[in-house]
Design a protein around this motif. Structure first.
Motif, PDB file in Angstrom:
ATOM      1  N   ASN A 165       3.515 -25.511  -4.077  1.00  0.00           N
ATOM      2  CA  ASN A 165       4.934 -25.888  -4.034  1.00  0.00           C
ATOM      3  C   ASN A 165       5.480 -25.913  -2.614  1.00  0.00           C
ATOM      4  N   THR A 166       4.939 -25.085  -1.733  1.00  0.00           N
ATOM      5  CA  THR A 166       5.516 -24.919  -0.395  1.00  0.00           C
ATOM      6  C   THR A 166       4.789 -25.702   0.689  1.00  0.00           C
ATOM      7  N   VAL A 167       3.521 -26.010   0.484  1.00  0.00           N
ATOM      8  CA  VAL A 167       2.740 -26.736   1.489  1.00  0.00           C
ATOM      9  C   VAL A 167       2.599 -28.185   1.040  1.00  0.00           C
ATOM     10  N   PRO A 168       3.127 -29.138   1.787  1.00  0.00           N
ATOM     11  CA  PRO A 168       3.014 -30.546   1.376  1.00  0.00           C
ATOM     12  C   PRO A 168       1.561 -31.038   1.479  1.00  0.00           C
ATOM     13  N   ASN A 169       1.212 -31.950   0.573  1.00  0.00           N
ATOM     14  CA  ASN A 169      -0.138 -32.534   0.564  1.00  0.00           C
ATOM     15  C   ASN A 169      -1.211 -31.441   0.569  1.00  0.00           C
ATOM     16  N   SER A 170      -1.081 -30.516  -0.360  1.00  0.00           N
ATOM     17  CA  SER A 170      -2.034 -29.407  -0.444  1.00  0.00           C
ATOM     18  C   SER A 170      -2.881 -29.550  -1.698  1.00  0.00           C
ATOM     19  N   ILE A 171      -3.998 -28.823  -1.731  1.00  0.00           N
ATOM     20  CA  ILE A 171      -4.939 -28.923  -2.852  1.00  0.00           C
ATOM     21  C   ILE A 171      -5.614 -27.580  -3.056  1.00  0.00           C
ATOM     22  N   ILE A 172      -5.888 -27.243  -4.313  1.00  0.00           N
ATOM     23  CA  ILE A 172      -6.726 -26.089  -4.663  1.00  0.00           C
ATOM     24  C   ILE A 172      -8.050 -26.655  -5.156  1.00  0.00           C
ATOM     25  N   LEU A 173      -9.086 -26.457  -4.372  1.00  0.00           N
ATOM     26  CA  LEU A 173     -10.403 -27.033  -4.680  1.00  0.00           C
ATOM     27  C   LEU A 173     -11.185 -26.158  -5.644  1.00  0.00           C
ATOM     28  N   GLY A 174     -12.014 -26.782  -6.464  1.00  0.00           N
ATOM     29  CA  GLY A 174     -12.998 -26.038  -7.228  1.00  0.00           C
ATOM     30  C   GLY A 174     -13.953 -25.351  -6.271  1.00  0.00           C
ATOM     31  N   LYS A 175     -14.294 -24.098  -6.538  1.00  0.00           N
ATOM     32  CA  LYS A 175     -15.102 -23.338  -5.576  1.00  0.00           C
ATOM     33  C   LYS A 175     -16.469 -23.990  -5.348  1.00  0.00           C
ATOM     34  N   ALA A 176     -17.062 -24.527  -6.412  1.00  0.00           N
ATOM     35  CA  ALA A 176     -18.359 -25.181  -6.253  1.00  0.00           C
ATOM     36  C   ALA A 176     -18.248 -26.417  -5.369  1.00  0.00           C
ATOM     37  N   ALA A 177     -17.152 -27.165  -5.519  1.00  0.00           N
ATOM     38  CA  ALA A 177     -16.933 -28.342  -4.670  1.00  0.00           C
ATOM     39  C   ALA A 177     -16.708 -27.922  -3.224  1.00  0.00           C
ATOM     40  N   ALA A 178     -15.962 -26.832  -3.021  1.00  0.00           N
ATOM     41  CA  ALA A 178     -15.724 -26.338  -1.666  1.00  0.00           C
ATOM     42  C   ALA A 178     -17.026 -25.887  -1.009  1.00  0.00           C
ATOM     43  N   ASP A 179     -17.881 -25.198  -1.774  1.00  0.00           N
ATOM     44  CA  ASP A 179     -19.173 -24.779  -1.228  1.00  0.00           C
ATOM     45  C   ASP A 179     -20.033 -25.988  -0.894  1.00  0.00           C
ATOM     46  N   LEU A 180     -19.942 -27.025  -1.723  1.00  0.00           N
ATOM     47  CA  LEU A 180     -20.738 -28.226  -1.496  1.00  0.00           C
ATOM     48  C   LEU A 180     -20.276 -28.969  -0.244  1.00  0.00           C
ATOM     49  N   MET A 181     -18.967 -28.956   0.003  1.00  0.00           N
ATOM     50  CA  MET A 181     -18.421 -29.662   1.170  1.00  0.00           C
ATOM     51  C   MET A 181     -18.280 -28.761   2.390  1.00  0.00           C
ATOM     52  N   LEU A 182     -18.630 -27.456   2.232  1.00  0.00           N
ATOM     53  CA  LEU A 182     -18.558 -26.485   3.325  1.00  0.00           C
ATOM     54  C   LEU A 182     -17.151 -26.397   3.908  1.00  0.00           C
ATOM     55  N   VAL A 183     -16.166 -26.295   3.033  1.00  0.00           N
ATOM     56  CA  VAL A 183     -14.781 -26.134   3.481  1.00  0.00           C
ATOM     57  C   VAL A 183     -14.249 -24.816   2.959  1.00  0.00           C
TER      58      VAL A 183
END
Length: 367
Positions: free
Chosen positions: A114-132
């Motif tokens: 709600n407070t950060v514009p253009n923000s996203i909560i990534l799936g943890k597996a996707a984040a690990d795959l993209m190294l973010v």
């Protein structure tokens, strides 16, 4: 799964038109039309008049709450590689109140959507795959071919690896902006009921009333329901078998006691005790075993359950669970207490009835 699944899901599935133009043209004529490769109707997968439907559902006394959602199919851009993904636009407060969303956000704060514009909560597996990680920026390609950068403000873990590789969450407004649609564009209405057993009936009612597709939780999780029923049936069968075996053990104990106490029974009957008195005596012995053994078993079971409930248990598939899940429902303890008394009563009744029919003359003459 039960936490994250709505009791009734309202959506607009793209399907071919039920009545094709040629059917309208040839209506009333004695002929049949055979059409192949029918394409879906050219329309958006949105719920028409979603605002009015949302307001009507919230006024329904059977409904605990409703949360809108907008689904967006995207590609995650990792260098020159693209990964398939799905972003769900949600209202974080409503999603957390109805589906415990915050329990599955393993890093960051879900309210940051709600407070950060253009923000996203990534799936943890996707984040690990993209190294973010948190505060990194990921680039996604929208269905219209636009490239949008989103800031990672949280990591989400549902416990299902294949889902966590593709599923992400953003605010409802951001999802609508990714699609280039207005703020009334909603693809799903997630309904939570006070009594989820009403879901199949209400799904049919809502589908007919609002002219949308509706999926109830029982239909969506039919395989899980079947597996749960079978496991529950097996557990109750094993428990009843063990208690029945214990009942036969008590029966054998009392039966042997009668043979050993034949002299005492004969003397009791000789001095004036009736068969009913003897039967009551042995039933009382059986019930005392049931009461004492049942109480000891309930206290021991409660203590052991409390001990197990403190043991750490953090499986990757259940991020919201930190210790072994134990159900302390008093109904289970009540069932155990009643079954222990009933079993011991039946186990003592038949030997007691046999003891009440002992002829003291025959016993004393044999001695």
């Amino acid at each position: 799964m039960l936490n994250r699944t709505p009791h009734v899901r309202l959506y607009n599935e793209l399907k071919p038109a039920v009545q094709q133009p040629i059917d309208r043209y040839t209506q009333g004529r004695p002929q049949h039309n055979f059409i192949r490769s029918i394409k879906p109707r050219e329309e958006l997968p949105r719920i028409r008049n979603s605002g009015a439907i949302l307001a009507a559902l919230r006024r329904d006394p059977r409904v605990r709450g409703v949360a809108p959602k907008t689904q967006v199919q995207v590609f995650y851009n990792v260098g020159t590689v693209t990964l398939n993904g799905t972003i769900s636009g949600i209202v974080p407060e409503q999603e957390n109140a109805l589906f415990a969303f915050g329990d599955y956000v393993v890093a960051g704060d879900f309210l940051s959507l709600n407070t950060v514009p253009n923000s996203i909560i990534l799936g943890k597996a996707a984040a690990d795959l993209m190294l973010v990680d948190l505060d990194d920026v990921v680039q996604v390609t929208t269905p219209k071919g636009d490239h949008v950068q989103l800031k990672v403000v949280g990591l989400f873990q549902s416990g299902l690896l294949e889902i966590d590789k593709v599923q992400s969450y953003t605010s409802l407004a951001t999802a609508q902006k990714l699609l280039g649609e207005s703020n009334i564009y909603v693809t799903d209405l997630q309904v939570k009921l006070h009594d989820f057993t009403l879901a199949p009936r209400l799904a049919k009612e809502y589908a007919k009333l609002y002219e949308v597709q509706a999926m109830d939780i029982q239909t969506a999780n039919a395989e899980f329901e079947t597996g749960t029923f079978v496991r529950t049936l097996i557990s109750y069968a094993v428990g009843i078998t063990l208690l029945t075996v214990a009942g036969f053990g008590i029966y054998n104990i009392l039966n042997m006691m009668i043979y050993e106490k034949m002299d005492t029974i004969a003397i009791l009957k000789a001095v004036g005790f009736s068969g009913t008195d003897v039967r009551r005596l042995f039933v009382a012995v059986a019930l005392s075993i049931g009461l004492f053994g049942g109480a000891l078993g309930l206290v021991g079971g409660l203590g052991l359950s409390a001990l197990i409930a403190q043991l750490p248990f953090t499986p990757a598939s259940l991020p919201a669970v930190k210790t072994y899940p134990i159900d302390f429902n008093p109904v289970f303890y009540g069932i155990a207490a009643v079954f222990s008394i009933l079993t011991t009563y039946l186990a003592g009744f038949f030997p007691a009835r046999k003891a009440s029919k002992v002829d003291p003359v025959v016993i004393i003459r044999g001695k």
